[in-house]
Write an enzyme that holds these catalytic residues in place. Structure first.
Site, short mmCIF file in Angstrom:
data_model
loop_
_atom_site.label_atom_id
_atom_site.label_comp_id
_atom_site.label_asym_id
_atom_site.label_seq_id
_atom_site.Cartn_x
_atom_site.Cartn_y
_atom_site.Cartn_z
N GLU A 103 0.77 -1.18 0.02
CA GLU A 103 0.03 0.02 0.22
C GLU A 103 0.74 1.47 -0.16
O GLU A 103 0.46 2.43 0.60
CB GLU A 103 -1.15 -0.07 1.18
N HIS A 126 -1.90 -0.83 10.11
CA HIS A 126 -1.57 -2.21 10.41
C HIS A 126 -0.28 -2.21 11.20
O HIS A 126 0.33 -1.29 11.53
CB HIS A 126 -1.20 -2.95 9.04
#
Length: 423
Positions: free
Chosen positions: A49, A272
């Site tokens: 990402e 995350h």
């Protein structure tokens, strides 16, 4: 290679949540990530990402002294978001873009536009060939009604096949990434069973991090806690997986994760948690000689997960064909409407009304046509993956020596798969 050969490898993995204009504090988090990686000096840093190539170029310049080798995997419209930074020279790199990746009309999810993929880089360390893979699979969004389940299973199978076919000359295989799969999910089990990869969290004796190794935890200020209502401890969807060939033994000495914050600044690097693993490769002593990936004793769980995956892909293929059929009917009705409008316009009775309805009717036909073409492509992609699974399942059954009573069902399934491919 010396008999007492031993090699240590420190690996970092993080889904960076780097969506331009949408991710909170993105620039600050990218800066702090660069500082953290320079401070820790890992052998490999594998990131997901990183949607902005400018962020990658910033990190590349910032990390150049400590990580002289780097690569950004480009794909899709937005990009795969995958990149790697290495302390060691990269000998080769390539990537595989997943055939299926969600639906283009689900714009608010956006996975289709990303071109999600798996990236491979080959390293030569201590006379060994290291195949390191980084990947990011389709997000789940709704666990109770997961419309992307078949796509994610197909991606897991493609990932497993890509690793299987590209790692035959490798001494060590390493896979890091955000799989968007819980440990017991079908895709995760399929990947592990077919590739023989080991889970660092389950294998290490020295783990420090959230309970159950969760990589999305409610303590992280960037996490939407409503999405974790069913999982009060969090979820584990980011992994470090590995294996070594016969004659070598690989183990995870330590595994660390952040716990809702970055150790030095206190603020999270992402929504995350980061994974930091120390792997050790050495000659395997006789008592640790690894067994074959798919030995007779392991055939039963492999066959079970292959059958389960085949069923899921079959259901997804039927759904795709159903949507394609509906779109075909809409195209037919749209063409009839266009013909009627042309006739009315030619007659001159209600020409103005016919002209007004002409544009939306053409839009309907074109939209339905695009919808039809996409779902035909989806059904073919699922059919291809199902055929591969059917073949592997047949070979596994033969090796298992299940007996002649299982052959009629196997042959019937193979014939159905062949007919589906011909269609």
């Amino acid at each position: 290679m010396k008999p007492n050969f031993s090699l240590r490898l420190r690996v970092f993995n993080l889904n960076c949540w780097g969506i331009p204009y949408l991710s909170k504090h993105r620039a600050d988090r990218v800066k702090r990530l660069g500082d953290f990686l320079n401070r820790e000096s890992f052998d490999l840093a594998l990131l997901e990402e990183v949607w902005s190539e400018q962020d990658f170029q910033y990190l590349r310049q910032k990390l150049l002294p400590a990580y002289p080798a780097a690569h950004y995997f480009r794909s899709g419209i937005i990009g795969s978001g995958l990149c790697v930074f290495s302390k060691h020279p990269i000998q080769e790199f390539t990537q595989h873009i997943f055939t299926l990746n969600g639906y283009p009309y689900m714009i608010h999810h956006g996975d289709w536009f990303c071109g999600k993929a798996v990236g491979l880089l080959v390293l030569h360390l201590g006379g060994l060939v290291f195949n390191a893979y980084v990947t990011h699979l389709h997000a789940e969004y709704n666990r109770q009604k997961d419309i992307y389940l078949a796509h994610r299973v197909a991606q897991a199978w493609e990932l497993a096949q890509f690793i299987h076919h590209t790692s035959k000359k490798a001494d060590v295989v390493l896979l890091c990434g955000d799989l968007n799969l819980h440990p017991k999910d079908l895709g995760c089990r399929l990947l592990k069973e077919w590739t023989g990869l080991h889970d660092a969290y389950l294998e290490t004796r020295d783990f420090k991090g959230p309970e159950e190794g969760c990589t999305m935890v409610p303590e992280n200020c960037y996490v939407n806690r409503q999405e974790l209502e069913q999982f009060p401890l969090g979820i584990r969807i980011d992994y470090v997986l590995y294996k070594a060939v016969s004659g070598l033994y690989i183990s995870c000495k330590t595994l660390r994760t952040t716990t809702g914050h970055e150790p030095h600044s206190g603020s999270p690097l992402s929504d995350h948690e980061a994974l930091m693993a120390t792997l050790c490769v050495r000659h395997s002593p006789p008592q640790h000689n690894p067994s074959p990936t798919h030995g007779p004793a392991e055939r039963s769980p492999l066959i079970s997960v292959l059958r389960e995956a085949w069923t899921e892909l079959d259901q997804g293929m039927a759904q795709g064909r159903w949507w394609a059929t509906i779109a075909g009917y809409v195209i037919g009705l749209g063409l009839l409407l266009l013909g009627l409008l042309c006739a009315l316009a030619a007659g001159g009775e209600i020409r103005e009304v016919a002209v007004l309805l002409w544009t939306p009717s053409v839009g309907l036909v074109l939209g339905a046509g695009a919808f039809y073409l996409f779902h035909v492509q989806e059904a073919k992609g699922l059919c291809r993956a199902r055929a591969e699974l059917q073949h592997v399942l047949g070979r596994a059954r033969e090796a298992q020596n299940l007996g002649p009573e299982s052959q009629p069902a196997l042959l019937l399934g193979q014939q159905e798969g062949d007919r589906a491919e011909e269609q």
